[in-house]
Design a protein around this motif. Structure first.
Motif, short mmCIF file in Angstrom:
data_model
loop_
_atom_site.label_atom_id
_atom_site.label_comp_id
_atom_site.label_asym_id
_atom_site.label_seq_id
_atom_site.Cartn_x
_atom_site.Cartn_y
_atom_site.Cartn_z
N ASP A 1 56.66 54.72 22.68
CA ASP A 1 55.74 53.61 22.47
C ASP A 1 56.45 52.27 22.31
OD1 ASP A 1 53.08 54.66 22.60
OD2 ASP A 1 53.56 55.84 20.84
N VAL A 2 57.65 52.31 21.72
CA VAL A 2 58.33 51.04 21.45
C VAL A 2 59.14 50.58 22.67
CG1 VAL A 2 60.05 49.90 19.99
CG2 VAL A 2 58.40 51.50 18.97
N ILE B 1 53.95 51.80 9.50
CA ILE B 1 55.31 51.37 9.81
C ILE B 1 55.27 50.70 11.19
CG2 ILE B 1 56.53 53.15 8.48
CD1 ILE B 1 57.07 54.45 11.29
N GLU C 1 56.81 51.11 14.01
CA GLU C 1 56.73 51.92 15.21
C GLU C 1 55.30 52.44 15.42
OE1 GLU C 1 59.06 52.02 12.95
OE2 GLU C 1 61.05 52.29 13.84
N GLU C 2 54.66 52.88 14.34
CA GLU C 2 53.32 53.42 14.45
C GLU C 2 52.30 52.32 14.74
OE1 GLU C 2 52.33 56.29 14.89
OE2 GLU C 2 50.20 56.23 14.43
N ILE D 1 52.88 49.77 16.62
CA ILE D 1 52.97 49.55 18.07
C ILE D 1 52.28 50.68 18.82
CG2 ILE D 1 54.57 49.39 20.02
CD1 ILE D 1 56.56 48.06 18.13
N ALA D 2 52.49 51.91 18.34
CA ALA D 2 51.89 53.08 19.02
C ALA D 2 50.37 52.98 19.01
CB ALA D 2 52.36 54.36 18.33
N ASN E 1 49.14 50.33 21.29
CA ASN E 1 49.19 50.81 22.68
C ASN E 1 47.95 51.63 23.02
OD1 ASN E 1 51.68 49.78 23.25
ND2 ASN E 1 52.80 51.69 23.00
N TYR F 1 47.89 61.74 26.09
CA TYR F 1 48.85 61.23 25.10
C TYR F 1 48.17 60.91 23.77
CZ TYR F 1 52.65 58.89 22.86
OH TYR F 1 53.63 58.56 21.95
N ASP G 1 47.77 64.06 21.86
CA ASP G 1 49.07 64.49 21.37
C ASP G 1 49.48 63.67 20.14
OD1 ASP G 1 51.82 65.85 21.90
OD2 ASP G 1 52.29 63.73 21.73
N HIS G 2 49.34 62.37 20.25
CA HIS G 2 49.76 61.47 19.17
C HIS G 2 48.93 61.72 17.90
CE1 HIS G 2 51.67 57.76 17.65
NE2 HIS G 2 50.55 57.64 16.97
N GLN H 1 49.58 65.27 16.44
CA GLN H 1 50.85 65.32 15.68
C GLN H 1 50.68 64.77 14.28
OE1 GLN H 1 54.56 65.21 16.64
NE2 GLN H 1 54.15 66.71 18.24
N TRP H 2 49.97 63.64 14.21
CA TRP H 2 49.78 63.00 12.90
C TRP H 2 48.88 63.83 12.00
CZ3 TRP H 2 52.23 59.87 9.98
CH2 TRP H 2 53.09 58.92 10.53
N ARG I 1 50.87 66.47 10.49
CA ARG I 1 51.75 65.92 9.43
C ARG I 1 50.97 65.64 8.16
NH1 ARG I 1 56.52 64.69 11.73
NH2 ARG I 1 56.45 64.55 14.00
#
Lengths: 107, 254
Positions: free
Chosen positions: A53-54, B31, B33-34, B36-37, B40, B138, B141-142, B145-146, B149
Protein backbone atom coordinates in the motif's frame (compact mmCIF):
# COMPACT_ATOMS: atom_id res chain seq x y z
CA UNK A 1 44.62 -2.49 21.52
CA UNK A 2 41.16 -0.99 21.42
CA UNK A 3 38.14 -3.14 21.12
CA UNK A 4 36.74 -3.24 17.61
CA UNK A 5 33.36 -1.54 17.35
CA UNK A 6 30.58 -4.07 17.37
CA UNK A 7 28.40 -4.30 14.28
CA UNK A 8 25.00 -2.89 15.14
CA UNK A 9 21.63 -3.91 13.90
CA UNK A 10 20.28 -1.28 11.50
CA UNK A 11 17.33 -0.64 13.76
CA UNK A 12 17.17 -1.79 17.33
CA UNK A 13 13.69 -2.89 18.38
CA UNK A 14 11.72 -0.26 20.28
CA UNK A 15 9.09 -1.48 22.71
CA UNK A 16 6.69 1.39 21.99
CA UNK A 17 6.67 0.81 18.23
CA UNK A 18 5.86 -2.02 15.89
CA UNK A 19 8.96 -3.65 14.38
CA UNK A 20 10.50 -2.04 11.34
CA UNK A 21 10.79 -3.86 8.01
CA UNK A 22 12.92 -2.93 5.01
CA UNK A 23 11.07 -2.98 1.71
CA UNK A 24 12.51 -4.07 -1.63
CA UNK A 25 10.59 -3.57 -4.86
CA UNK A 26 11.17 -5.18 -8.25
CA UNK A 27 9.94 -2.62 -10.72
CA UNK A 28 9.82 -4.93 -13.75
CA UNK A 29 10.26 -8.61 -14.48
CA UNK A 30 13.94 -9.37 -15.00
CA UNK A 31 15.19 -6.49 -12.88
CA UNK A 32 16.54 -6.90 -9.37
CA UNK A 33 14.69 -5.97 -6.21
CA UNK A 34 15.80 -2.55 -4.99
CA UNK A 35 15.56 -1.11 -1.53
CA UNK A 36 12.96 1.63 -1.47
CA UNK A 37 12.11 2.31 2.18
CA UNK A 38 10.64 0.78 5.29
CA UNK A 39 7.33 0.12 7.05
CA UNK A 40 6.19 -0.67 10.58
CA UNK A 41 4.27 -3.92 10.97
CA UNK A 42 3.68 -6.57 13.61
CA UNK A 43 4.65 -9.49 11.39
CA UNK A 44 5.77 -10.44 7.90
CA UNK A 45 2.28 -10.86 6.44
CA UNK A 46 1.27 -7.40 7.59
CA UNK A 47 4.58 -5.91 6.47
CA UNK A 48 4.03 -7.23 2.95
CA UNK A 49 0.58 -5.67 2.76
CA UNK A 50 1.75 -2.38 4.23
CA UNK A 51 4.59 -2.32 1.72
CA UNK A 52 2.10 -2.95 -1.08
CA UNK A 53 0.00 0.00 0.00
CA UNK A 54 2.81 2.42 0.77
CA UNK A 55 5.29 1.66 -2.02
CA UNK A 56 3.47 0.14 -5.01
CA UNK A 57 0.23 2.12 -5.22
CA UNK A 58 1.52 4.08 -8.20
CA UNK A 59 2.45 0.98 -10.20
CA UNK A 60 6.02 0.98 -8.97
CA UNK A 61 6.38 -2.76 -8.81
CA UNK A 62 5.58 -6.33 -9.77
CA UNK A 63 7.18 -8.06 -6.78
CA UNK A 64 7.95 -7.19 -3.16
CA UNK A 65 10.35 -8.38 -0.49
CA UNK A 66 10.19 -7.40 3.16
CA UNK A 67 13.05 -8.10 5.56
CA UNK A 68 13.15 -7.40 9.31
CA UNK A 69 15.35 -4.35 9.75
CA UNK A 70 17.02 -6.07 12.68
CA UNK A 71 18.31 -8.72 10.27
CA UNK A 72 20.49 -6.13 8.58
CA UNK A 73 24.01 -5.60 9.87
CA UNK A 74 25.24 -2.17 8.88
CA UNK A 75 28.71 -0.70 8.77
CA UNK A 76 29.28 2.01 11.33
CA UNK A 77 30.55 5.54 10.75
CA UNK A 78 33.78 4.96 12.72
CA UNK A 79 34.61 2.22 10.24
CA UNK A 80 34.20 4.45 7.23
CA UNK A 81 37.91 5.29 6.87
CA UNK A 82 39.33 1.76 7.06
CA UNK A 83 36.38 0.36 5.11
CA UNK A 84 36.16 2.72 2.21
CA UNK A 85 39.15 5.04 1.90
CA UNK A 86 41.64 2.39 0.72
CA UNK A 87 39.64 2.07 -2.50
CA UNK A 88 40.11 5.74 -3.32
CA UNK A 89 43.55 5.51 -5.00
CA UNK A 90 43.12 2.24 -6.84
CA UNK A 91 41.67 3.36 -10.07
CA UNK A 92 43.18 0.33 -11.80
CA UNK A 93 40.33 -1.66 -10.29
CA UNK A 94 37.97 0.00 -12.72
CA UNK A 95 37.79 -1.90 -15.98
CA UNK A 96 38.58 1.25 -17.96
CA UNK A 97 42.07 0.23 -19.10
CA UNK A 98 40.89 -2.39 -21.49
CA UNK A 99 40.08 -1.77 -25.12
CA UNK A 100 36.88 -3.48 -26.06
CA UNK A 101 36.84 -5.18 -29.46
CA UNK A 102 34.32 -3.50 -31.77
CA UNK A 103 32.44 -6.78 -32.15
CA UNK A 104 31.39 -6.66 -28.51
CA UNK A 105 29.14 -3.71 -29.27
CA UNK A 106 27.39 -2.13 -26.33
CA UNK A 107 28.35 -3.50 -22.98
CA UNK B 1 -36.78 5.07 -13.07
CA UNK B 2 -35.89 2.00 -15.09
CA UNK B 3 -34.84 -1.21 -13.40
CA UNK B 4 -31.52 -0.93 -15.18
CA UNK B 5 -30.78 2.55 -13.81
CA UNK B 6 -32.05 1.60 -10.36
CA UNK B 7 -29.75 -1.41 -10.35
CA UNK B 8 -26.70 0.69 -11.29
CA UNK B 9 -27.49 3.35 -8.70
CA UNK B 10 -27.71 0.77 -5.91
CA UNK B 11 -24.20 -0.35 -6.74
CA UNK B 12 -22.88 3.17 -7.32
CA UNK B 13 -24.41 4.73 -4.22
CA UNK B 14 -23.23 1.86 -2.05
CA UNK B 15 -19.69 2.32 -3.35
CA UNK B 16 -19.76 6.11 -2.91
CA UNK B 17 -21.20 6.12 0.60
CA UNK B 18 -18.82 3.41 1.77
CA UNK B 19 -15.93 5.30 0.23
CA UNK B 20 -16.99 8.45 2.07
CA UNK B 21 -17.04 6.63 5.41
CA UNK B 22 -13.66 5.02 4.76
CA UNK B 23 -12.09 8.31 3.75
CA UNK B 24 -13.11 9.84 7.08
CA UNK B 25 -10.09 7.97 8.46
CA UNK B 26 -7.69 9.75 6.11
CA UNK B 27 -5.12 11.43 8.35
CA UNK B 28 -6.57 9.76 11.46
CA UNK B 29 -5.60 6.11 10.91
CA UNK B 30 -4.11 4.12 13.78
CA UNK B 31 -0.68 4.17 12.14
CA UNK B 32 0.69 5.85 9.04
CA UNK B 33 0.88 2.66 6.97
CA UNK B 34 -2.70 1.64 7.75
CA UNK B 35 -3.90 5.17 7.12
CA UNK B 36 -2.50 4.93 3.59
CA UNK B 37 -3.90 1.43 3.12
CA UNK B 38 -7.40 2.45 4.10
CA UNK B 39 -7.24 5.57 1.94
CA UNK B 40 -6.20 3.36 -0.98
CA UNK B 41 -9.24 1.19 -0.41
CA UNK B 42 -11.47 4.28 -0.17
CA UNK B 43 -10.06 5.45 -3.51
CA UNK B 44 -10.62 2.04 -5.12
CA UNK B 45 -14.22 2.19 -4.00
CA UNK B 46 -14.62 5.76 -5.16
CA UNK B 47 -13.26 4.72 -8.55
CA UNK B 48 -15.89 1.97 -8.77
CA UNK B 49 -18.59 4.51 -7.91
CA UNK B 50 -17.37 6.87 -10.64
CA UNK B 51 -17.44 4.20 -13.34
CA UNK B 52 -20.94 3.18 -12.30
CA UNK B 53 -22.21 6.78 -12.18
CA UNK B 54 -20.73 7.56 -15.59
CA UNK B 55 -22.44 4.51 -17.00
CA UNK B 56 -25.72 5.33 -15.24
CA UNK B 57 -25.62 8.95 -16.45
CA UNK B 58 -25.08 7.82 -20.03
CA UNK B 59 -27.86 5.27 -19.77
CA UNK B 60 -30.24 7.83 -18.29
CA UNK B 61 -29.49 10.31 -21.07
CA UNK B 62 -31.07 13.18 -19.15
CA UNK B 63 -28.09 15.50 -19.24
CA UNK B 64 -26.87 14.56 -15.76
CA UNK B 65 -23.24 13.60 -15.28
CA UNK B 66 -21.47 11.65 -12.52
CA UNK B 67 -21.16 14.77 -10.35
CA UNK B 68 -24.86 15.56 -10.68
CA UNK B 69 -25.70 12.04 -9.54
CA UNK B 70 -23.28 12.14 -6.61
CA UNK B 71 -23.75 15.71 -5.40
CA UNK B 72 -27.22 16.81 -6.44
CA UNK B 73 -29.46 14.02 -5.27
CA UNK B 74 -31.04 14.02 -1.82
CA UNK B 75 -31.14 11.39 0.87
CA UNK B 76 -34.34 9.71 -0.31
CA UNK B 77 -32.93 9.35 -3.81
CA UNK B 78 -29.84 7.47 -2.60
CA UNK B 79 -30.02 3.70 -3.06
CA UNK B 80 -27.08 2.46 -0.98
CA UNK B 81 -27.43 -0.32 1.58
CA UNK B 82 -28.02 1.21 5.03
CA UNK B 83 -25.04 -0.75 6.40
CA UNK B 84 -22.66 1.54 4.56
CA UNK B 85 -23.94 4.85 5.90
CA UNK B 86 -23.65 3.86 9.59
CA UNK B 87 -20.95 5.82 11.42
CA UNK B 88 -17.44 4.43 11.83
CA UNK B 89 -18.01 3.87 15.54
CA UNK B 90 -20.79 2.68 17.78
CA UNK B 91 -20.74 5.75 20.04
CA UNK B 92 -19.38 9.25 19.83
CA UNK B 93 -15.94 7.81 19.18
CA UNK B 94 -14.78 6.24 15.92
CA UNK B 95 -13.94 2.60 16.40
CA UNK B 96 -11.55 0.85 14.09
CA UNK B 97 -13.22 -2.48 14.83
CA UNK B 98 -16.50 -1.21 13.38
CA UNK B 99 -14.75 0.16 10.30
CA UNK B 100 -12.87 -3.08 9.72
CA UNK B 101 -15.88 -5.31 10.41
CA UNK B 102 -17.99 -3.37 7.93
CA UNK B 103 -15.23 -3.33 5.33
CA UNK B 104 -14.95 -7.08 5.69
CA UNK B 105 -18.71 -7.79 5.53
CA UNK B 106 -19.25 -5.51 2.54
CA UNK B 107 -16.12 -6.54 0.63
CA UNK B 108 -17.00 -10.21 1.09
CA UNK B 109 -20.44 -9.45 -0.32
CA UNK B 110 -19.04 -7.56 -3.30
CA UNK B 111 -16.48 -10.30 -3.92
CA UNK B 112 -19.34 -12.62 -4.84
CA UNK B 113 -21.50 -9.90 -6.37
CA UNK B 114 -18.77 -8.64 -8.74
CA UNK B 115 -17.89 -12.21 -9.61
CA UNK B 116 -21.48 -12.86 -10.71
CA UNK B 117 -21.86 -9.44 -12.35
CA UNK B 118 -19.05 -10.29 -14.76
CA UNK B 119 -21.73 -12.29 -16.59
CA UNK B 120 -24.16 -9.35 -16.72
CA UNK B 121 -26.14 -8.79 -19.91
CA UNK B 122 -24.90 -5.18 -19.65
CA UNK B 123 -21.43 -5.42 -21.17
CA UNK B 124 -20.29 -2.17 -19.58
CA UNK B 125 -21.37 -3.35 -16.13
CA UNK B 126 -19.65 -6.68 -16.73
CA UNK B 127 -16.41 -4.83 -17.52
CA UNK B 128 -16.69 -2.69 -14.38
CA UNK B 129 -17.31 -5.87 -12.37
CA UNK B 130 -14.19 -7.54 -13.76
CA UNK B 131 -12.05 -4.55 -12.78
CA UNK B 132 -13.66 -4.16 -9.38
CA UNK B 133 -13.33 -7.83 -8.54
CA UNK B 134 -9.52 -7.57 -8.45
CA UNK B 135 -9.66 -4.59 -6.12
CA UNK B 136 -12.25 -6.23 -3.92
CA UNK B 137 -10.17 -9.38 -3.49
CA UNK B 138 -7.54 -7.22 -1.85
CA UNK B 139 -10.11 -5.44 0.32
CA UNK B 140 -11.37 -8.79 1.63
CA UNK B 141 -7.81 -9.88 2.33
CA UNK B 142 -6.90 -6.64 4.09
CA UNK B 143 -10.04 -6.45 6.22
CA UNK B 144 -9.96 -10.20 6.92
CA UNK B 145 -6.36 -10.00 8.16
CA UNK B 146 -7.29 -7.20 10.51
CA UNK B 147 -10.39 -8.93 11.76
CA UNK B 148 -8.28 -11.96 12.68
CA UNK B 149 -5.78 -9.73 14.47
CA UNK B 150 -8.51 -7.95 16.40
CA UNK B 151 -10.59 -11.04 17.13
CA UNK B 152 -7.65 -13.23 18.08
CA UNK B 153 -5.79 -10.38 19.80
CA UNK B 154 -6.30 -9.02 23.29
CA UNK B 155 -9.44 -9.30 25.42
CA UNK B 156 -10.21 -5.68 24.61
CA UNK B 157 -9.76 -6.03 20.84
CA UNK B 158 -11.75 -9.29 20.81
CA UNK B 159 -14.64 -7.71 22.71
CA UNK B 160 -14.72 -4.69 20.42
CA UNK B 161 -14.53 -6.79 17.24
CA UNK B 162 -17.41 -8.97 18.45
CA UNK B 163 -19.44 -5.91 19.46
CA UNK B 164 -18.83 -4.41 16.00
CA UNK B 165 -20.07 -7.57 14.27
CA UNK B 166 -23.11 -7.76 16.54
CA UNK B 167 -23.96 -4.15 15.77
CA UNK B 168 -23.55 -4.43 12.00
CA UNK B 169 -24.96 -7.89 11.36
CA UNK B 170 -28.68 -6.91 11.33
CA UNK B 171 -27.91 -4.49 8.48
CA UNK B 172 -26.38 -7.19 6.27
CA UNK B 173 -29.75 -8.85 5.58
CA UNK B 174 -30.97 -6.04 3.37
CA UNK B 175 -28.67 -6.99 0.50
CA UNK B 176 -30.04 -10.53 0.30
CA UNK B 177 -33.71 -9.59 0.62
CA UNK B 178 -34.80 -9.61 -3.05
CA UNK B 179 -37.36 -6.99 -4.03
CA UNK B 180 -39.14 -6.29 -7.33
CA UNK B 181 -36.11 -4.55 -8.80
CA UNK B 182 -33.74 -7.36 -7.83
CA UNK B 183 -36.05 -9.97 -9.31
CA UNK B 184 -36.56 -8.08 -12.57
CA UNK B 185 -32.82 -7.39 -12.88
CA UNK B 186 -32.14 -11.09 -12.44
CA UNK B 187 -34.84 -12.02 -14.93
CA UNK B 188 -33.28 -9.92 -17.69
CA UNK B 189 -29.80 -11.19 -16.85
CA UNK B 190 -28.57 -7.83 -15.63
CA UNK B 191 -27.57 -8.98 -12.16
CA UNK B 192 -27.60 -12.10 -10.03
CA UNK B 193 -30.47 -12.66 -7.63
CA UNK B 194 -28.85 -11.30 -4.49
CA UNK B 195 -30.44 -13.91 -2.19
CA UNK B 196 -28.52 -16.60 -4.07
CA UNK B 197 -25.20 -15.00 -3.09
CA UNK B 198 -25.74 -15.51 0.64
CA UNK B 199 -24.40 -19.09 1.02
CA UNK B 200 -21.10 -18.18 -0.65
CA UNK B 201 -20.93 -14.96 1.37
CA UNK B 202 -21.50 -16.85 4.62
CA UNK B 203 -18.77 -19.32 3.71
CA UNK B 204 -16.31 -16.45 3.20
CA UNK B 205 -17.39 -14.85 6.48
CA UNK B 206 -17.30 -18.07 8.50
CA UNK B 207 -13.79 -18.99 7.39
CA UNK B 208 -12.40 -15.70 8.70
CA UNK B 209 -14.56 -15.53 11.82
CA UNK B 210 -13.42 -18.97 12.86
CA UNK B 211 -9.76 -17.98 12.50
CA UNK B 212 -10.54 -14.77 14.37
CA UNK B 213 -12.23 -16.73 17.20
CA UNK B 214 -15.30 -14.55 16.65
CA UNK B 215 -18.90 -15.70 16.71
CA UNK B 216 -21.24 -15.18 13.77
CA UNK B 217 -24.15 -13.13 15.16
CA UNK B 218 -27.63 -14.63 15.19
CA UNK B 219 -29.97 -13.61 12.36
CA UNK B 220 -32.83 -11.34 13.42
CA UNK B 221 -35.98 -10.19 11.58
CA UNK B 222 -34.91 -6.53 11.31
CA UNK B 223 -34.56 -5.31 7.70
CA UNK B 224 -33.09 -1.96 6.74
CA UNK B 225 -34.37 -0.24 3.61
CA UNK B 226 -31.55 1.84 2.18
CA UNK B 227 -31.74 0.31 -1.28
CA UNK B 228 -35.30 1.61 -1.60
CA UNK B 229 -34.37 5.05 -0.28
CA UNK B 230 -35.52 4.54 3.33
CA UNK B 231 -32.34 5.39 5.21
CA UNK B 232 -31.10 5.69 8.77
CA UNK B 233 -30.69 9.06 10.47
CA UNK B 234 -27.01 9.08 9.51
CA UNK B 235 -27.11 9.41 5.73
CA UNK B 236 -28.39 13.01 5.78
CA UNK B 237 -25.37 14.19 7.75
CA UNK B 238 -23.00 12.23 5.58
CA UNK B 239 -24.46 13.71 2.38
CA UNK B 240 -24.51 17.22 3.85
CA UNK B 241 -20.78 17.06 4.45
CA UNK B 242 -20.03 15.34 1.15
CA UNK B 243 -22.21 17.59 -1.01
CA UNK B 244 -21.86 21.01 0.60
CA UNK B 245 -19.00 22.33 -1.53
CA UNK B 246 -20.50 21.17 -4.82
CA UNK B 247 -23.83 22.76 -3.88
CA UNK B 248 -22.35 26.01 -2.55
CA UNK B 249 -20.32 26.49 -5.73
CA UNK B 250 -22.24 24.73 -8.51
CA UNK B 251 -20.15 24.07 -11.57
CA UNK B 252 -16.92 24.94 -9.72
CA UNK B 253 -13.72 23.42 -11.11
CA UNK B 254 -10.69 22.52 -9.04
Amino acid sequence: MTEAPKPVAASAARPDQWPLWEVFVRSRQGLEHKHCGSVHATDAAMALRMARDVYTRRQEGVSLWVVPSTAITASVDEDADPFFDPAADKIYRHPTFYVLPDDVGHM
Amino acid sequence: MSVHLECLLRLADSALVHSQRLSEWCGHGPILEEDIALSNIALDTLGQARLLYQHAAQLEGAGRDEDALAYFRDEREFRNFTLLELPNGAGPRDDYAVTIARLFLQSALMLHAWDALRASSDAQLAAIAAKSLKETRYHVDHAGQWLVRLGDGTDESHARAQAALDRLWPYTHEAFEDDEIDREAARIGLAPLWSTLRPAWLATIDAVLSEATLRRPVDTPFRSGGKSGAHSEYLGYLLAEMQVIARAYPGARW
